[in-house]
Design a protein around this motif. Sequence first.
Motif, PDB file in Angstrom:
ATOM      1  N   TYR A 223      10.767 -17.440  55.154  1.00 59.03           N
ATOM      2  CA  TYR A 223      11.198 -19.033  54.860  1.00 59.03           C
ATOM      3  C   TYR A 223       9.997 -19.589  54.326  1.00 59.03           C
ATOM      4  N   ARG A 224       8.655 -19.098  54.640  1.00 53.32           N
ATOM      5  CA  ARG A 224       7.601 -20.564  53.950  1.00 53.32           C
ATOM      6  C   ARG A 224       7.428 -19.671  52.931  1.00 53.32           C
ATOM      7  N   SER A 226       8.942 -17.258  51.056  1.00 53.86           N
ATOM      8  CA  SER A 226      10.482 -17.988  49.748  1.00 53.86           C
ATOM      9  C   SER A 226       9.525 -18.978  49.060  1.00 53.86           C
ATOM     10  N   GLU A 227       9.484 -20.155  49.749  1.00 57.22           N
ATOM     11  CA  GLU A 227       9.210 -21.325  49.501  1.00 57.22           C
ATOM     12  C   GLU A 227       7.616 -21.324  48.553  1.00 57.22           C
ATOM     13  N   LEU A 228       6.537 -20.664  48.911  1.00 59.70           N
ATOM     14  CA  LEU A 228       5.266 -21.346  48.441  1.00 59.70           C
ATOM     15  C   LEU A 228       5.321 -20.573  46.616  1.00 59.70           C
ATOM     16  N   ARG A 230       8.871 -20.139  45.226  1.00 53.12           N
ATOM     17  CA  ARG A 230       9.683 -20.057  44.690  1.00 53.12           C
ATOM     18  C   ARG A 230       8.463 -21.774  44.228  1.00 53.12           C
ATOM     19  N   GLY A 231       7.907 -22.366  44.470  1.00 54.88           N
ATOM     20  CA  GLY A 231       7.106 -23.721  43.603  1.00 54.88           C
ATOM     21  C   GLY A 231       5.989 -23.140  43.669  1.00 54.88           C
ATOM     22  N   ASP A 234       7.275 -22.297  40.130  1.00 52.89           N
ATOM     23  CA  ASP A 234       8.709 -23.625  39.475  1.00 52.89           C
ATOM     24  C   ASP A 234       7.396 -24.034  38.908  1.00 52.89           C
TER      25      ASP A 234
END
Length: 290
Positions: A223-224, A226-228, A230-231, A234
């Motif tokens: 999750y960490r 993927s968030e990185l 995704r950020g 973006d």
Amino acid sequence: MSGKSFFIIIGALLAIFLLSNSLFIVQEYERGVLLRFGKVDNADLKPGLGIKLPFVDEVRTFDGRVLTLDARAERFLTVEKKSMMVDSFAKWRIIEVGTYYKATNGEEPRAERLLEQRINEGLRNEFAARSLQEVVSGERDQLMVDLTKALNQFTQNSLGIEVVDVRVKRIDLPTEVSGPVFSRMSAEREREAREHRSKGKEQAEIIKADADRQRTIIEAQAYRDSELLRGEGDASAAAIYAEAYNRDPEFYAFVRSLTAYRKSFSGKEDIMLVDPGSEFFRYMKDSKGK
């Protein structure tokens, strides 16, 4: 036939007879002794062709390979005075030919009888020192090792025989003994099975807890990451949008309107109530947005 020819034939026959009684052969798998007037003169003849004195010497050969003694089943008593029928066998071989000949007169059946007596005596002593359970399921291997060692202390010096191994083929319990014994052994096996199951469940819980912990850690790390990602995506998208907007704001507005149209009209059942003169249809009426 002349007299000279007769004596030549007699001499040849006599020579053949003496020669045949002077030579002997010991095979590679045999052990042999040379007897002179019935007494051992050479206790270890080497394999090959040998010479002996006719009518004086006698050669006896014996099988030097490992032999099997299949003993008769005998009844023995355990330390609890419970009887059982034991069927056993032994592997043995000759190691001292002279001692073997003197003890058995070179007769293999006699050697086997003497050896069988010692084996039965040894088994009787070993069984008498152990319980029924120890004999049947616990210490049989150790019993055989102890018995083989004890037998060799006697047979090697007294019979010229080495006992290679002694094994029990079968143990039969009398009917009055077999029932309680089987019940007790069954209870013992069930107790061991319960212990193994309990240990297995404990190990399973430990493994499951560790697997859950690893799964939680892996999911958190995923999750960490993927968030990185995704950020970062973006941020890259925002940078691309900003660059595109700075290069051509009108084209950027046009692309955004087309994207909005595609998303808005993608569903066949969607209904929109919009003023035709609104800014939303700016590029629908004119590709230049005027």
